[in-house]
Enzyme design. Structure first.
Site, mmCIF file in Angstrom:
data_model
loop_
_atom_site.group_PDB
_atom_site.id
_atom_site.type_symbol
_atom_site.label_atom_id
_atom_site.label_comp_id
_atom_site.label_asym_id
_atom_site.label_seq_id
_atom_site.Cartn_x
_atom_site.Cartn_y
_atom_site.Cartn_z
ATOM 1 N N ASP A 35 26.193 57.849 -52.478
ATOM 2 C CA ASP A 35 24.860 58.036 -53.088
ATOM 3 C C ASP A 35 24.748 57.405 -54.472
ATOM 4 O O ASP A 35 23.702 56.867 -54.830
ATOM 5 C CB ASP A 35 24.547 59.531 -53.229
ATOM 6 C CG ASP A 35 24.441 60.217 -51.884
ATOM 7 O OD1 ASP A 35 24.297 59.492 -50.875
ATOM 8 O OD2 ASP A 35 24.510 61.454 -51.840
HETATM 9 P P1 NAP Z 1 28.864 60.959 -51.689
HETATM 10 O O1 NAP Z 1 27.516 60.366 -51.775
HETATM 11 O O2 NAP Z 1 28.981 62.376 -51.304
HETATM 12 O O3 NAP Z 1 29.709 60.054 -50.680
HETATM 13 C C1 NAP Z 1 31.052 60.254 -50.503
HETATM 14 C C2 NAP Z 1 31.543 59.232 -49.472
HETATM 15 O O4 NAP Z 1 32.954 59.323 -49.471
HETATM 16 C C3 NAP Z 1 31.064 59.514 -48.066
HETATM 17 O O5 NAP Z 1 30.102 58.589 -47.676
HETATM 18 C C4 NAP Z 1 32.343 59.463 -47.206
HETATM 19 O O6 NAP Z 1 32.144 58.489 -46.160
HETATM 20 C C5 NAP Z 1 33.406 58.991 -48.182
HETATM 21 N N1 NAP Z 1 34.674 59.697 -48.013
HETATM 22 C C6 NAP Z 1 34.903 60.996 -47.791
HETATM 23 N N2 NAP Z 1 36.206 61.248 -47.684
HETATM 24 C C7 NAP Z 1 36.832 60.057 -47.836
HETATM 25 C C8 NAP Z 1 38.199 59.659 -47.835
HETATM 26 N N3 NAP Z 1 39.189 60.532 -47.639
HETATM 27 N N4 NAP Z 1 38.474 58.346 -48.048
HETATM 28 C C9 NAP Z 1 37.488 57.451 -48.220
HETATM 29 N N5 NAP Z 1 36.181 57.771 -48.241
HETATM 30 C C10 NAP Z 1 35.860 59.066 -48.046
HETATM 31 O O7 NAP Z 1 29.662 60.818 -53.057
HETATM 32 P P2 NAP Z 1 29.206 60.231 -54.465
HETATM 33 O O8 NAP Z 1 28.748 58.834 -54.333
HETATM 34 O O9 NAP Z 1 30.321 60.578 -55.390
HETATM 35 O O10 NAP Z 1 27.924 61.070 -54.845
HETATM 36 C C11 NAP Z 1 27.984 62.435 -55.215
HETATM 37 C C12 NAP Z 1 26.803 63.138 -54.619
HETATM 38 O O11 NAP Z 1 26.972 64.547 -54.845
HETATM 39 C C13 NAP Z 1 25.500 62.726 -55.263
HETATM 40 O O12 NAP Z 1 24.480 62.665 -54.297
HETATM 41 C C14 NAP Z 1 25.233 63.836 -56.247
HETATM 42 O O13 NAP Z 1 23.868 64.006 -56.513
HETATM 43 C C15 NAP Z 1 25.817 65.028 -55.507
HETATM 44 N N6 NAP Z 1 26.150 66.113 -56.430
HETATM 45 C C16 NAP Z 1 27.078 65.920 -57.400
HETATM 46 C C17 NAP Z 1 27.331 66.916 -58.314
HETATM 47 C C18 NAP Z 1 28.309 66.737 -59.439
HETATM 48 O O14 NAP Z 1 28.306 67.547 -60.339
HETATM 49 N N7 NAP Z 1 29.141 65.723 -59.412
HETATM 50 C C19 NAP Z 1 26.657 68.111 -58.217
HETATM 51 C C20 NAP Z 1 25.744 68.285 -57.183
HETATM 52 C C21 NAP Z 1 25.503 67.267 -56.301
HETATM 53 P P3 NAP Z 1 33.058 58.566 -44.841
HETATM 54 O O15 NAP Z 1 32.798 59.915 -44.245
HETATM 55 O O16 NAP Z 1 32.586 57.436 -43.998
HETATM 56 O O17 NAP Z 1 34.471 58.424 -45.274
#
Ligand code: NAP
Length: 458
Positions: A385
């Site tokens: 994301d």
């Molecule tokens: P993300 O959008 O959740 O995407 C994570 C990606 O990692 C997934 O598409 C997954 O694809 C891949 N993945 C999972 N396990 C893996 C592994 N072992 N090896 C390789 N790839 C792996 O993560 P992000 O880009 O960090 O975004 C964070 C999201 O969380 C945002 O939408 C944000 O708004 C939300 N959020 C964050 C917080 C905070 O405080 N950080 C709080 C609330 C919400 P595959 O399944 O294909 O592997």
């Protein structure tokens, strides 16, 4: 012991809490901040133990030993990726303590002794404490996957929840004027516990960090109310600091996701996004590790973009090793850190610090975005994301307006992920279909180790 030394100890503890919070505002000073806060907490405990009103030291010592053993065990055995769950449990316990103090104070004193001020503090303590206990436990259960993490919704949910809250707050108001209404007090406490569950039910697991920082805020305010109820200054100060810092953190997290607090709490995010997304056509191009290794080895600048997948794969050390190898070959390596990458604030910073990545190599969104167009390779490690160009380009996207790391603008992008899994928002990512983007499928750690091996041979 006289009151003055105790108050002075409390004052010192409060100053240390403030210095602790200040230190936590930057990764470089965070460790020192934690130490300040720990010493502050130690002083607060010592000051309280010297207090003249202590009834039984034996029970306190027993509690201290049990609590320390549980805390020690948690710190040793709970992995970093389960930190959100751990925090949720801590909040539940803290709030339970505040609620129990409130109930016992109410039980011990007559209505006349309590008076309006103390009754307000007590009721607030029990109300906020009750919501936090069950709300945090629900957050724990969702994060632990004991119930499905997607929002659990039903018709009229928001109206029902708001009505219940209004009734509970109405009881709170009545009790201030009539503290003798015993059954109403216990009914209010019961409803607060029920409301905590209902509040968190419609919120998706990935929004739990925001919920928890809100719960942190409630637990802090409950502690401050406890301080007013039992005339304890350090509780008032520490609780207020905790309450407001938690609230500010919630707002900052929402801002980084371009969402409002009301949208997080009442929007059931994650339930209907699949229908709302525009979708993205095309084919994802799979690339070979050896080809990427050549690109990396002969690049001028490489930017690593870590995300949640790096955390689940525990790939931070492997990233560092690959970076070391590239730097030894004269490649400039930078890390782009999105404020909400991962699942908790500072998630990426903590992991990379654990792998001894220097802070000077970490760049936040505003600093790094201008550098992508002149970067040879952007390596996206389990992020999705936070690099989704739809947030910038597609006003209809559920994450439209969320600031992103513009990895798509790099000359070449490599995405390390296991398959075609979506990110937290549950939407397609057009970056993966762009001609300058290649996919390296597999667990991030395994892929990075393979890449490092291939770079060595390049
Ligand atoms: P993300 O959008 O959740 O995407 C994570 C990606 O990692 C997934 O598409 C997954 O694809 C891949 N993945 C999972 N396990 C893996 C592994 N072992 N090896 C390789 N790839 C792996 O993560 P992000 O880009 O960090 O975004 C964070 C999201 O969380 C945002 O939408 C944000 O708004 C939300 N959020 C964050 C917080 C905070 O405080 N950080 C709080 C609330 C919400 P595959 O399944 O294909 O592997």
């Amino acid at each position: 012991m006289g009151l003055l030394p105790i108050e002075l100890t409390y004052l010192a503890a409060s100053i240390l809490f403030i210095l602790g919070l200040k230190g936590l505002s930057h990764p470089e000073t965070a460790r020192r901040g934690m130490i300040f806060a720990e010493i502050g907490m130690f002083l607060a405990i010592v000051g309280t133990l010297l207090h003249r009103e202590i009834v039984s030291y034996e029970w306190i010592i027993a509690g201290l030993i049990i609590g320390s053993l549980i805390g020690g065990a948690i710190s040793i055995w709970v992995p970093m990726t389960a930190m959100p769950q751990r925090t949720a449990l801590s909040h539940a316990f803290g709030a339970l303590a505040a609620s129990l103090v409130g109930v016992s104070e109410y039980y011990r004193h007559s209505a006349v002794e309590l008076g309006t001020f103390k009754m307000t503090a007590l009721s607030l303590e029990v109300l906020l404490g009750g919501i936090t206990v069950t709300g945090s436990l629900m957050a724990f259960i969702k994060l632990q996957d004991w119930v499905r993490g997607t929002p659990i919704t039903y018709r009229g949910q928001n109206i029902f929840n708001m009505s219940l809250l209004a009734i509970t707050v109405g009881m709170f108001g009545y009790l201030i004027f009539d503290p003798s209404a015993h059954s109403l007090f216990y009914a209010m406490a019961g409803l607060a516990f029920v409301f905590g569950v209902l509040l968190v039910l419609p919120i998706g697991a990935a929004d739990m960090p925001v919920v928890m920082s809100l719960m942190n805020s409630y637990a802090g305010l409950a502690a401050a109310a406890t301080g007013f109820a039992i005339s304890n200054n350090v509780l008032i100060i520490a609780g207020t600091l905790d309450g407001f810092s938690g609230f500010i953190l919630s707002i900052l997290m929402c801002r980084a996701m371009n969402r409002s607090i009301t949208n997080v709490l009442f929007g059931a995010f994650g339930a209907e996004v699949a229908a709302a997304e525009g979708g993205s056509a095309g084919v994802m191009r799979e690339v070979k590790g050896e080809d990427i290794a050549v690109q990396l080895a002969y690049a001028g600048q490489v930017i690593f973009v870590p995300g949640y997948g790096m955390a689940t794969a525990q790939a931070q050390h492997s990233v560092r090793e690959l970076a070391n190898m590239l730097e030894a070959r004269g490649v400039t390596v930078k890390y782009a850190i999105h404020p909400v990458a991962g699942r908790m604030p500072g998630h990426m910073n903590v992991l990379l610090a654990e792998a001894n990545v220097p802070y000077s190599s970490l760049y936040d969104l505003e600093q790094i975005n201008a550098e992508f167009p002149t970067t040879d390779v952007a390596v996206v490690i389990g992020a999705n994301d936070v690099v989704n160009p739809d947030a910038r380009d597609n006003p209809k996207s559920p994450i439209a307006g969320m600031p992103i790391l513009e990895a798509d603008k790099a000359r070449s992008v490599v995405v390390l992920k296991r398959g075609k899994g979506k990110g937290f928002a549950g939407i397609e990512n057009p970056l993966f279909f762009k001609p300058n983007c290649g996919m390296l499928y597999g667990d991030a750690k395994t892929s990075l180790i393979k890449l490092a091996g291939a770079v060595q041979n390049a």
